[in-house]
Design an enzyme around this catalytic site. Structure first.
Site, mmCIF file in Angstrom:
data_model
loop_
_atom_site.group_PDB
_atom_site.id
_atom_site.type_symbol
_atom_site.label_atom_id
_atom_site.label_comp_id
_atom_site.label_asym_id
_atom_site.label_seq_id
_atom_site.Cartn_x
_atom_site.Cartn_y
_atom_site.Cartn_z
ATOM 1 N N THR A 1 3.963 3.092 5.520
ATOM 2 C CA THR A 1 2.559 2.684 5.660
ATOM 3 C C THR A 1 1.872 3.675 6.591
ATOM 4 O O THR A 1 2.488 4.141 7.553
ATOM 5 C CB THR A 1 2.420 1.235 6.189
ATOM 6 O OG1 THR A 1 1.070 1.021 6.600
ATOM 7 C CG2 THR A 1 3.309 0.969 7.393
ATOM 8 N N GLY B 1 0.840 -1.207 0.000
ATOM 9 C CA GLY B 1 0.000 0.000 0.000
ATOM 10 C C GLY B 1 0.867 1.246 0.000
ATOM 11 O O GLY B 1 1.848 1.307 0.728
ATOM 12 N N ASP C 1 1.931 0.423 12.117
ATOM 13 C CA ASP C 1 1.815 -0.898 12.752
ATOM 14 C C ASP C 1 3.124 -1.688 12.714
ATOM 15 O O ASP C 1 3.115 -2.908 12.761
ATOM 16 C CB ASP C 1 0.697 -1.708 12.062
ATOM 17 C CG ASP C 1 0.932 -1.870 10.565
ATOM 18 O OD1 ASP C 1 1.851 -1.227 10.023
ATOM 19 O OD2 ASP C 1 0.188 -2.638 9.937
ATOM 20 N N ASP D 1 4.812 -4.526 6.313
ATOM 21 C CA ASP D 1 5.367 -5.793 6.812
ATOM 22 C C ASP D 1 5.444 -6.888 5.738
ATOM 23 O O ASP D 1 6.377 -7.685 5.726
ATOM 24 C CB ASP D 1 4.616 -6.279 8.057
ATOM 25 C CG ASP D 1 3.124 -6.400 7.826
ATOM 26 O OD1 ASP D 1 2.635 -5.990 6.759
ATOM 27 O OD2 ASP D 1 2.435 -6.919 8.731
ATOM 28 N N ARG E 1 1.379 -5.251 -5.848
ATOM 29 C CA ARG E 1 1.452 -6.471 -5.052
ATOM 30 C C ARG E 1 1.806 -7.580 -6.039
ATOM 31 O O ARG E 1 1.222 -7.655 -7.122
ATOM 32 C CB ARG E 1 0.136 -6.720 -4.332
ATOM 33 C CG ARG E 1 -0.156 -5.618 -3.307
ATOM 34 C CD ARG E 1 -1.181 -6.018 -2.269
ATOM 35 N NE ARG E 1 -0.956 -5.298 -1.023
ATOM 36 C CZ ARG E 1 -1.573 -4.168 -0.668
ATOM 37 N NH1 ARG E 1 -2.451 -3.619 -1.468
ATOM 38 N NH2 ARG E 1 -1.308 -3.580 0.490
ATOM 39 N N ARG F 1 -7.059 -1.809 10.237
ATOM 40 C CA ARG F 1 -7.690 -3.132 10.352
ATOM 41 C C ARG F 1 -7.253 -3.847 11.621
ATOM 42 O O ARG F 1 -8.010 -4.524 12.273
ATOM 43 C CB ARG F 1 -7.317 -3.993 9.132
ATOM 44 C CG ARG F 1 -8.452 -4.105 8.134
ATOM 45 C CD ARG F 1 -7.990 -4.787 6.888
ATOM 46 N NE ARG F 1 -7.224 -3.883 6.049
ATOM 47 C CZ ARG F 1 -6.235 -4.238 5.253
ATOM 48 N NH1 ARG F 1 -5.846 -5.477 5.168
ATOM 49 N NH2 ARG F 1 -5.604 -3.350 4.523
ATOM 50 N N ASP G 1 -0.495 3.048 8.612
ATOM 51 C CA ASP G 1 -1.103 2.410 9.793
ATOM 52 C C ASP G 1 -0.280 2.494 11.077
ATOM 53 O O ASP G 1 -0.786 2.235 12.164
ATOM 54 C CB ASP G 1 -1.386 0.931 9.500
ATOM 55 C CG ASP G 1 -2.488 0.760 8.477
ATOM 56 O OD1 ASP G 1 -3.322 1.678 8.371
ATOM 57 O OD2 ASP G 1 -2.499 -0.267 7.776
#
Ligand code: ATP
Length: 328
Positions: free
Chosen positions: A130, A15, A134, A107, A76, A176, A132
């Site tokens: 990213t 992403g 995360d 990741d 991807r 998410r 996020d």
């Protein structure tokens, strides 16, 4: 610094996030500074397998630090998940004379880089790109700060219309698995409640809390909902439930979606990207490999890639408490 590497490749994968261009610029200019060649690889691992490469010099990255998205495109790649695909990618790297690879991504992209390193002993370095936030080993991933600002701007605008019509808005934000975007923007946007994957507030408590704020004189309310919240209903079902169980509010839903990934990177993300690019290239030149660069205590630090992708970053409990107090 020992400088055996003469050519470095850079790709963006998974992403996209704001700041990826600033990271590409930094990698390219750091290579130029150290008199080594830099090759841009298009469409992540997909372009790596196909040999979709372009030589980049310091001038080729002018005017991109302020641009969202990624000039190298992202993709991807199913093929890269296979041994044959990675063998082909390695062959293309060798053919092009590339001796080290900087991977900007999340990741999944780091997992791919680690496997490439393990199978072919190829030097790799990760930059966490990213929104996020995360990834373990950095307090901020690239794009997180910009996404926060984008979301807060949207909340402010929705607040204007919510308060004009006595409305209750559920606003869905990305996240998410982790609630960093929801928690931070919920506090900054003055949300009444914040629903995150790390905590299950429960429907009854949500309705009670909204009724309480109504009684206390609030005429409009905003609830921030992370995509992966644990309440057990999607945001539209949530709206229906609250509609049925609460009177007096006109309930609306707004899903912010991919706008959170776009836009011009914030000052913070531009500086972070610049620092990360320098650290990634110079670490490769120092002979280091299989690490991710990250921000820790305002220093650039290296974290082994396998640690970076292990586990989830934890939500800040103090922020949770602050958000509770602020919604009083
Ligand atoms: P985001 O956080 O935005 O999802 P990401 O980097 O985690 O970004 P992924 O789609 O998970 O995005 O991974 C990007 C690419 O990395 C995949 O398309 C694939 O080519 C490669 N990749 C991911 N996991 C593996 C794996 N186990 N083995 C080999 N390659 C992988």
């Amino acid at each position: 610094m020992p400088n055996k590497i003469k050519k470095i490749g850079v790709l963006t994968s998974g992403g996209d996030s704001p700041g990826m261009n600033a990271a590409i610029r930094s990698v390219v200019r750091t290579c130029a500074y150290h008199n080594i060649e830099c090759v841009g690889i298009y469409r992540g691992y997909e372009g790596l397998i196909e040999g979709d490469f372009k030589s980049m010099d310091a001038r080729s990255v002018k005017g991109i630090i302020n641009k969202g998205g990624t000039i190298l495109k992202s993709a991807r790649s199913k093929e890269f998940r296979t041994k044959e695909g990675r063998q082909q990618a390695f062959n293309k790297l060798v053919e092009a004379g590339i001796e080290g690879l900087v991977v900007v991504g999340g990741d999944g992209s780091f997992t791919g880089a680690m496997i490439l390193n393990k199978e072919f002993d190829f030097p790799v370095m990760g930059i966490p790109g990213t929104i996020d936030n995360d990834i373990v080993g950095t307090t901020h991933t690239l794009g997180f700060d910009t996404a926060l600002n984008t979301v807060v701007d949207a909340i402010d605008k929705i607040r204007d219309t919510a308060s004009s019509h006595n409305r209750l808005f559920f606003i869905e934000v990305m996240g998410r698995d982790v609630g960093h975007i929801a928690l931070n923007t919920g506090i900054a946007g003055g949300a009444e409640e914040i629903l995150i994957p790390e905590e299950d507030l429960g429907l009854d408590r949500l309705v009670e809390s909204l009724k309480r704020s109504r009684k206390s004189g609030k005429t409009s309310s905003i609830v921030i909902v992370a995509e992966g919240d644990k309440i057990g209903k999607n945001i539209f079902e949530l709206k229906d439930y609250v509609d049925e169980n609460m009177e007096g509010y006109d309930v609306r839903v707004s899903v912010l979606g991919h706008m959170q990934r776009g836009g011009s990177p914030s000052c913070f993300d531009r500086v972070l990207a610049s620092r990360m690019g320098v650290k990634a290239v110079e670490s490769l030149l120092e002979g280091k490999s299989n690490f991710m660069v990250g921000l820790q205590n305002n220093n650039m630090e290296l974290t082994p890639l396998d640690n970076a992708i292990k586990g989830k970053t934890k939500i800040n409990l103090e922020l949770l408490r602050v958000s509770d107090i602020m919604s009083t």
